[in-house]
Design a protein around this motif. Structure first.
Motif, PDB file in Angstrom:
ATOM      1  N   ARG A  62      69.973  22.307 -12.312  1.00 30.57           N
ATOM      2  CA  ARG A  62      69.639  21.803 -11.015  1.00 30.57           C
ATOM      3  C   ARG A  62      69.280  23.115 -10.370  1.00 30.57           C
ATOM      4  O   ARG A  62      68.289  23.137  -9.665  1.00 30.57           O
ATOM      5  N   ARG A  63      70.043  24.201 -10.468  1.00 27.85           N
ATOM      6  CA  ARG A  63      69.727  25.567  -9.730  1.00 27.85           C
ATOM      7  C   ARG A  63      68.352  25.976  -9.858  1.00 27.85           C
ATOM      8  O   ARG A  63      67.886  26.667  -9.245  1.00 27.85           O
ATOM      9  N   GLN A  64      68.122  26.023 -11.366  1.00 29.94           N
ATOM     10  CA  GLN A  64      66.914  26.718 -11.852  1.00 29.94           C
ATOM     11  C   GLN A  64      65.497  25.679 -11.591  1.00 29.94           C
ATOM     12  O   GLN A  64      64.851  26.314 -11.929  1.00 29.94           O
ATOM     13  N   ARG A  65      65.646  24.636 -11.099  1.00 28.08           N
ATOM     14  CA  ARG A  65      64.733  23.847 -10.958  1.00 28.08           C
ATOM     15  C   ARG A  65      63.655  24.379  -9.834  1.00 28.08           C
ATOM     16  O   ARG A  65      64.171  24.949  -8.946  1.00 28.08           O
ATOM     17  N   ARG A  66      62.305  24.503 -10.210  1.00 30.35           N
ATOM     18  CA  ARG A  66      61.475  24.842  -9.016  1.00 30.35           C
ATOM     19  C   ARG A  66      60.693  23.511  -8.608  1.00 30.35           C
ATOM     20  O   ARG A  66      60.128  22.982  -9.417  1.00 30.35           O
ATOM     21  N   GLU A  67      60.409  23.358  -7.365  1.00 29.00           N
ATOM     22  CA  GLU A  67      59.649  22.185  -6.899  1.00 29.00           C
ATOM     23  C   GLU A  67      58.381  22.747  -5.888  1.00 29.00           C
ATOM     24  O   GLU A  67      58.606  23.718  -5.136  1.00 29.00           O
ATOM     25  N   ARG A  68      57.495  22.101  -6.410  1.00 23.19           N
ATOM     26  CA  ARG A  68      56.006  21.863  -5.031  1.00 23.19           C
ATOM     27  C   ARG A  68      55.672  20.612  -5.091  1.00 23.19           C
ATOM     28  O   ARG A  68      55.726  19.763  -5.900  1.00 23.19           O
ATOM     29  N   THR A  69      54.809  20.641  -4.051  1.00 27.84           N
ATOM     30  CA  THR A  69      54.181  19.417  -3.817  1.00 27.84           C
ATOM     31  C   THR A  69      52.605  19.575  -3.958  1.00 27.84           C
ATOM     32  O   THR A  69      51.957  20.593  -3.472  1.00 27.84           O
ATOM     33  N   GLU A  70      52.062  18.426  -4.150  1.00 24.85           N
ATOM     34  CA  GLU A  70      50.617  18.490  -4.524  1.00 24.85           C
ATOM     35  C   GLU A  70      50.038  17.210  -3.681  1.00 24.85           C
ATOM     36  O   GLU A  70      50.700  16.198  -3.172  1.00 24.85           O
ATOM     37  N   ASP A  71      48.747  16.862  -3.328  1.00 27.71           N
ATOM     38  CA  ASP A  71      47.964  15.850  -3.028  1.00 27.71           C
ATOM     39  C   ASP A  71      48.624  15.482  -1.462  1.00 27.71           C
ATOM     40  O   ASP A  71      49.009  14.236  -1.159  1.00 27.71           O
ATOM     41  N   GLY A  72      48.796  16.597  -0.649  1.00 29.09           N
ATOM     42  CA  GLY A  72      49.068  16.193   0.582  1.00 29.09           C
ATOM     43  C   GLY A  72      50.669  15.776   0.584  1.00 29.09           C
ATOM     44  O   GLY A  72      51.067  15.129   1.418  1.00 29.09           O
ATOM     45  N   GLY A  73      51.594  16.273  -0.258  1.00 29.72           N
ATOM     46  CA  GLY A  73      52.865  15.667  -0.401  1.00 29.72           C
ATOM     47  C   GLY A  73      53.227  14.616  -1.079  1.00 29.72           C
ATOM     48  O   GLY A  73      54.154  14.278  -1.288  1.00 29.72           O
ATOM     49  N   ARG A  74      52.067  13.776  -1.369  1.00 28.74           N
ATOM     50  CA  ARG A  74      52.418  12.389  -2.363  1.00 28.74           C
ATOM     51  C   ARG A  74      52.882  12.632  -3.560  1.00 28.74           C
ATOM     52  O   ARG A  74      53.723  12.041  -4.092  1.00 28.74           O
ATOM     53  N   ARG A  75      52.596  13.812  -4.194  1.00 29.74           N
ATOM     54  CA  ARG A  75      52.993  14.205  -5.650  1.00 29.74           C
ATOM     55  C   ARG A  75      53.854  15.369  -5.511  1.00 29.74           C
ATOM     56  O   ARG A  75      53.634  16.594  -4.994  1.00 29.74           O
ATOM     57  N   VAL A  76      55.060  15.276  -6.171  1.00 28.32           N
ATOM     58  CA  VAL A  76      56.016  16.195  -6.415  1.00 28.32           C
ATOM     59  C   VAL A  76      56.381  16.564  -7.722  1.00 28.32           C
ATOM     60  O   VAL A  76      56.475  15.718  -8.553  1.00 28.32           O
ATOM     61  N   ILE A  77      56.154  18.039  -8.039  1.00 27.03           N
ATOM     62  CA  ILE A  77      56.139  18.453  -9.332  1.00 27.03           C
ATOM     63  C   ILE A  77      57.581  19.391  -9.464  1.00 27.03           C
ATOM     64  O   ILE A  77      57.731  20.450  -8.510  1.00 27.03           O
ATOM     65  N   ILE A  78      58.490  18.840 -10.360  1.00 24.00           N
ATOM     66  CA  ILE A  78      59.565  19.754 -10.624  1.00 24.00           C
ATOM     67  C   ILE A  78      59.569  20.395 -11.752  1.00 24.00           C
ATOM     68  O   ILE A  78      59.466  19.557 -12.955  1.00 24.00           O
TER      69      ILE A  78
ATOM     70  N   PRO B  66      63.504  24.894 -16.542  1.00 20.67           N
ATOM     71  CA  PRO B  66      63.343  26.344 -16.900  1.00 20.67           C
ATOM     72  C   PRO B  66      63.036  26.333 -18.346  1.00 20.67           C
ATOM     73  O   PRO B  66      62.440  27.291 -18.820  1.00 20.67           O
ATOM     74  N   ASP B  67      63.018  25.182 -19.240  1.00 19.00           N
ATOM     75  CA  ASP B  67      62.602  25.228 -20.608  1.00 19.00           C
ATOM     76  C   ASP B  67      61.371  24.583 -20.704  1.00 19.00           C
ATOM     77  O   ASP B  67      61.195  23.530 -21.822  1.00 19.00           O
ATOM     78  N   ASP B  68      60.361  24.506 -19.785  1.00 20.89           N
ATOM     79  CA  ASP B  68      58.975  23.933 -20.038  1.00 20.89           C
ATOM     80  C   ASP B  68      59.153  22.425 -19.862  1.00 20.89           C
ATOM     81  O   ASP B  68      58.190  21.597 -20.495  1.00 20.89           O
ATOM     82  N   ARG B  69      59.882  21.827 -19.181  1.00 19.58           N
ATOM     83  CA  ARG B  69      60.114  20.290 -18.854  1.00 19.58           C
ATOM     84  C   ARG B  69      59.626  20.128 -17.465  1.00 19.58           C
ATOM     85  O   ARG B  69      59.928  21.005 -16.768  1.00 19.58           O
ATOM     86  N   THR B  70      58.638  19.084 -17.142  1.00 23.56           N
ATOM     87  CA  THR B  70      58.188  19.024 -16.017  1.00 23.56           C
ATOM     88  C   THR B  70      58.157  17.495 -15.620  1.00 23.56           C
ATOM     89  O   THR B  70      58.052  16.611 -16.008  1.00 23.56           O
ATOM     90  N   ILE B  71      58.980  17.310 -14.542  1.00 28.75           N
ATOM     91  CA  ILE B  71      59.286  15.911 -13.908  1.00 28.75           C
ATOM     92  C   ILE B  71      58.231  15.884 -12.821  1.00 28.75           C
ATOM     93  O   ILE B  71      57.987  16.616 -11.709  1.00 28.75           O
ATOM     94  N   ILE B  72      57.494  14.560 -12.825  1.00 29.08           N
ATOM     95  CA  ILE B  72      56.320  14.290 -11.800  1.00 29.08           C
ATOM     96  C   ILE B  72      56.670  13.188 -11.210  1.00 29.08           C
ATOM     97  O   ILE B  72      57.119  12.098 -11.667  1.00 29.08           O
ATOM     98  N   ARG B  73      56.844  13.226  -9.720  1.00 27.84           N
ATOM     99  CA  ARG B  73      57.227  11.982  -9.111  1.00 27.84           C
ATOM    100  C   ARG B  73      55.778  11.675  -8.236  1.00 27.84           C
ATOM    101  O   ARG B  73      55.405  12.598  -7.605  1.00 27.84           O
ATOM    102  N   ASP B  74      55.041  10.773  -8.742  1.00 28.49           N
ATOM    103  CA  ASP B  74      53.918  10.400  -7.800  1.00 28.49           C
ATOM    104  C   ASP B  74      53.943   9.048  -7.322  1.00 28.49           C
ATOM    105  O   ASP B  74      53.950   8.115  -8.162  1.00 28.49           O
ATOM    106  N   GLY B  75      54.077   8.965  -5.935  1.00 29.41           N
ATOM    107  CA  GLY B  75      54.243   7.697  -5.335  1.00 29.41           C
ATOM    108  C   GLY B  75      55.483   7.051  -5.930  1.00 29.41           C
ATOM    109  O   GLY B  75      56.657   7.661  -5.676  1.00 29.41           O
ATOM    110  N   GLY B  76      55.594   5.963  -6.276  1.00 30.28           N
ATOM    111  CA  GLY B  76      56.703   5.339  -6.883  1.00 30.28           C
ATOM    112  C   GLY B  76      57.028   5.459  -8.281  1.00 30.28           C
ATOM    113  O   GLY B  76      57.888   4.989  -8.971  1.00 30.28           O
ATOM    114  N   ARG B  77      56.370   6.291  -9.066  1.00 35.37           N
ATOM    115  CA  ARG B  77      56.242   6.449 -10.297  1.00 35.37           C
ATOM    116  C   ARG B  77      57.121   7.932 -10.741  1.00 35.37           C
ATOM    117  O   ARG B  77      56.894   8.680 -10.083  1.00 35.37           O
TER     118      ARG B  77
END
Length: 350
Positions: free
Chosen positions: A53-69, A72-83
């Motif tokens: 959790r401490r090593q995760r880095r988060e950014r937002t795209e599309d005006g805050g609608r999409r969150v990219i987490i 550290p090991d090249d896994r990417t979690i994508i929260r896009d709307g309700g998905r």
């Protein structure tokens, strides 16, 4: 061309002969730890969820609608709307599975190709586009022949970023299951070796309309449900852990032997290892845990049972699809499932 078709590969090499697999010995003795070249099996490291959790880095795209987490090991979690989905690069698993592997990266036009050279001289090529999406996975033999194992992009079909599915996949009707439940969903604990083999070789339970990409298969439960599944109820995970100890490896013996039998007939089969959690914890934590659990089992199957890493692909689903319907802690929900997805990749009818 569907995976394993035997035509010249995308990198200009001659075709790989169907049924040929130089470092796989059909009908050989039961594998033991250390069977894979360059591998020293042992307890699979579990890591620490708090550190993750401490090593995760988060950014937002599309005006805050999409969150990219980014983990550290090249896994990417994508929260896009309700998905919420997770993507990962399986190169690290190949590197772990083949301890002496050499890894190099090349640019092919706008795509990036990661080449994992195994100790036996074979190479696994993973091509990704500029956004990190998998394009295809190829096996290249020491004499230069190639086979496409996984095709994740078809000519003339648009790419759907961040896991959006085409309409024909989203509109799939539920499968019609007319076979007994214990043949459609096979629990390892009560299954014979023949039961497992049958589950992994049986045709789809209904016709498959067309070849599907790996992303379509990973992200559509209704599509995956068109093939049988094997629930590995002989192993479960501790809360917050994705580790397995050597004492637990024996519980995968039946699965390992069944997959070896399948690969003896067709060395280009692809199996999806699905990871799950119980309902305790955040969505992001559970998605990451489940993805790592699938990765753990895939690595153990390679290191300890001789299943080529490239014949396995993994995906985590978090707390979706609970086996036991409870919001509390439940070990039976912290599990993995396997399916042979080659018929879905190839568009096999029945």
């Amino acid at each position: 061309m569907p995976p394993g078709g035997g035509r010249p590969g995308e990198f200009g090499r001659p075709p790989f002969d169907q049924g040929q697999r130089p470092n796989f010995i059909p009908g050989g003795p039961a594998p033991v730890p250390g069977v894979m070249p360059g591998v020293t099996p042992g307890a699979f490291p579990g890591g620490n969820l708090d550190d993750l959790r401490r090593q995760r880095r988060e950014r937002t795209e599309d005006g805050g609608r999409r969150v990219i987490i980014q983990e550290p090991d090249d896994r990417t979690i994508i929260r896009d709307g309700g998905r919420l989905i997770i993507r990962h690069d399986e190169t690290d698993r190949f590197r772990r599975s083949y301890g002496g592997a050499d890894v190099r990266v090349q640019q092919r036009g706008g795509n990036q190709v990661t080449i994992v050279r195994q100790p036996n001289g074979e190479e696994i090529l993973t091509e990704r586009d500029a956004y990190g999406n998998l394009v295809r996975r190829i096996r290249r033999t020491p004499d230069g022949r190639e086979v496409i194992l996984i095709q994740n992009e078809f000519q003339g079909r648009p790419r759907f970023p961040y896991g959006y599915l085409p309409r024909d996949v989203m509109d799939l009707p539920p499968p019609v299951v007319v076979i007994p439940r214990n043949e459609y969903i096979v629990d390892v604990e009560g299954a014979s070796q023949d039961d497992l083999y049958q589950a992994f070789t049986a045709p789809p339970i209904m016709p498959i309309a067309r070849p599907y990409t790996l992303d379509e298969i990973r992200q559509s439960q209704l599509l995956r449900e068109r093939v049988r599944r094997v629930d590995v109820d002989t192993i479960t995970f501790d809360t917050g852990s994705w580790a397995l100890s050597p004492e637990q490896y024996g519980a995968l013996t039946g699965i390992g032997e069944a997959i070896r039998r399948v690969l003896a007939s067709n060395p280009n089969e692809i199996f999806l290892v699905e990871g799950y959690t119980d309902a305790v914890g955040s969505d992001e934590d559970n998605l990451s845990l489940s993805d790592r659990r699938a990765d753990t089992v895939a690595t153990v199957l390679t290191q300890n049972f001789g299943i080529p890493a490239e014949n396995l692909t993994t995906q985590g689903y978090g707390e979706q699809y609970l086996k036991i319907d409870t919001q509390g802690p439940e070990r039976r929900n912290r599990r993995v499932t396997l399916r042979r997805i080659t018929p879905l990749l190839q568009g096999q009818q029945r």
